[in-house]
Every structure is written in C-alpha cells, then in structure tokens.
Design a protein around this motif. Structure first.
Motif, PDB file in Angstrom:
ATOM      1  N   VAL A 167       7.438   3.406  14.743  1.00  0.00           N
ATOM      2  CA  VAL A 167       6.209   3.741  14.021  1.00  0.00           C
ATOM      3  C   VAL A 167       5.963   5.249  14.057  1.00  0.00           C
ATOM      4  O   VAL A 167       5.584   5.849  13.046  1.00  0.00           O
ATOM      5  N   VAL A 168       6.205   5.877  15.198  1.00  0.00           N
ATOM      6  CA  VAL A 168       6.047   7.336  15.285  1.00  0.00           C
ATOM      7  C   VAL A 168       7.061   8.031  14.378  1.00  0.00           C
ATOM      8  O   VAL A 168       6.734   9.014  13.705  1.00  0.00           O
ATOM      9  N   ALA A 169       8.285   7.515  14.327  1.00  0.00           N
ATOM     10  CA  ALA A 169       9.295   8.104  13.443  1.00  0.00           C
ATOM     11  C   ALA A 169       8.860   7.996  11.979  1.00  0.00           C
ATOM     12  O   ALA A 169       9.032   8.950  11.209  1.00  0.00           O
ATOM     13  N   ILE A 170       8.300   6.867  11.596  1.00  0.00           N
ATOM     14  CA  ILE A 170       7.788   6.708  10.229  1.00  0.00           C
ATOM     15  C   ILE A 170       6.665   7.703   9.977  1.00  0.00           C
ATOM     16  O   ILE A 170       6.623   8.349   8.924  1.00  0.00           O
ATOM     17  N   THR A 192       0.827  -1.207   0.000  1.00  0.00           N
ATOM     18  CA  THR A 192       0.000   0.000   0.000  1.00  0.00           C
ATOM     19  C   THR A 192       0.862   1.257   0.000  1.00  0.00           C
ATOM     20  O   THR A 192       0.533   2.238  -0.680  1.00  0.00           O
ATOM     21  N   GLY A 193       1.975   1.239   0.734  1.00  0.00           N
ATOM     22  CA  GLY A 193       2.890   2.385   0.712  1.00  0.00           C
ATOM     23  C   GLY A 193       3.526   2.570  -0.647  1.00  0.00           C
ATOM     24  O   GLY A 193       3.644   3.698  -1.149  1.00  0.00           O
ATOM     25  N   ALA A 194       3.921   1.472  -1.276  1.00  0.00           N
ATOM     26  CA  ALA A 194       4.505   1.559  -2.620  1.00  0.00           C
ATOM     27  C   ALA A 194       3.483   2.089  -3.619  1.00  0.00           C
ATOM     28  O   ALA A 194       3.822   2.891  -4.496  1.00  0.00           O
ATOM     29  N   ALA A 221      11.928   5.953   5.785  1.00  0.00           N
ATOM     30  CA  ALA A 221      10.687   5.338   6.259  1.00  0.00           C
ATOM     31  C   ALA A 221      10.648   3.850   5.912  1.00  0.00           C
ATOM     32  O   ALA A 221      10.251   3.029   6.744  1.00  0.00           O
ATOM     33  N   MET A 222      11.074   3.507   4.715  1.00  0.00           N
ATOM     34  CA  MET A 222      11.077   2.095   4.329  1.00  0.00           C
ATOM     35  C   MET A 222      12.099   1.301   5.137  1.00  0.00           C
ATOM     36  O   MET A 222      11.850   0.160   5.524  1.00  0.00           O
ATOM     37  N   GLY A 223      13.245   1.906   5.393  1.00  0.00           N
ATOM     38  CA  GLY A 223      14.247   1.253   6.228  1.00  0.00           C
ATOM     39  C   GLY A 223      13.740   1.026   7.643  1.00  0.00           C
ATOM     40  O   GLY A 223      13.942  -0.048   8.230  1.00  0.00           O
ATOM     41  N   LEU A 224      13.062   2.027   8.199  1.00  0.00           N
ATOM     42  CA  LEU A 224      12.478   1.865   9.529  1.00  0.00           C
ATOM     43  C   LEU A 224      11.374   0.813   9.528  1.00  0.00           C
ATOM     44  O   LEU A 224      11.221   0.063  10.494  1.00  0.00           O
TER      45      LEU A 224
END
Length: 102
Positions: A90-93, A16-18, A36-39
C-alpha cells in the motif's frame, strides 16, 4: 469487521482509481499506473488468500483455546507478517501515486 469494511473498500479502489485516471486525462499505459494497478491486484490477492484466512483462523483459535494459546500466538504472528506485506504494498502504491515516476 474486516470482511464488511476493509474488503469492500479495497474493491472500490479499482473503479474510483480508474475514474480518477479518466477524469485526469491520464493513460493506463503510463508505467506508474500499471505498476500501481499490478500492486493493487497483488495486494487484493494477498489479502484474500493470506491475511483473511490467517485472521479467521486466529479468531477460531482464540474462541476455542483462548488468547494465550500457542495456536493463537502463532496465528497472530502470521497475521502480523501478512499485515506488514500488505502495508509495504500500500505504501508503494501511495509512493507511485504521489511521485508518478516515469
């Protein structure tokens, strides 16, 4: 319930993100998307190899020895620590997705 609800939801975040990146005309080369993807990858790994095993062990300890047993308490603390680590990721993302820093 964690294995039936949360885990599939975390896995569905990738496609969904992609799709949102593609629909939004963005590039996967943007640093905030890469972070974000790395996290996300790190969160999935921490969930799979940290939180889920801690939760399963806690359930076994409660079933075998009771809620107030030392093992159940120790494992509950371990689960809280993993929950906090995952929550921070999750908050960082979320912050990356909202503010889109350069």
């Amino acid at each position: 319930m964690d294995d039936w609800l949360a885990t599939p939801a975390y896995v569905l975040l990738l496609p969904t993100g992609a799709a949102m990146v593609a629909i939004g005309g963005l590039s996967f080369r943007l640093h905030w998307i890469q972070w974000a993807m790395g996290l996300w990858v790190l969160a999935v790994l921490c969930g799979a190899f940290g939180y889920s095993p801690a939760l399963r062990a806690q359930i076994r300890a409660v079933d075998g020895e009771g809620v107030g047993s030392p093992a159940a308490r120790r494992l509950a603390v371990r689960g809280y620590v993993w929950s906090a680590i995952l929550g921070v990721m999750v908050v960082a993302i979320l912050v990356l997705m909202v503010f889109k820093p350069a």
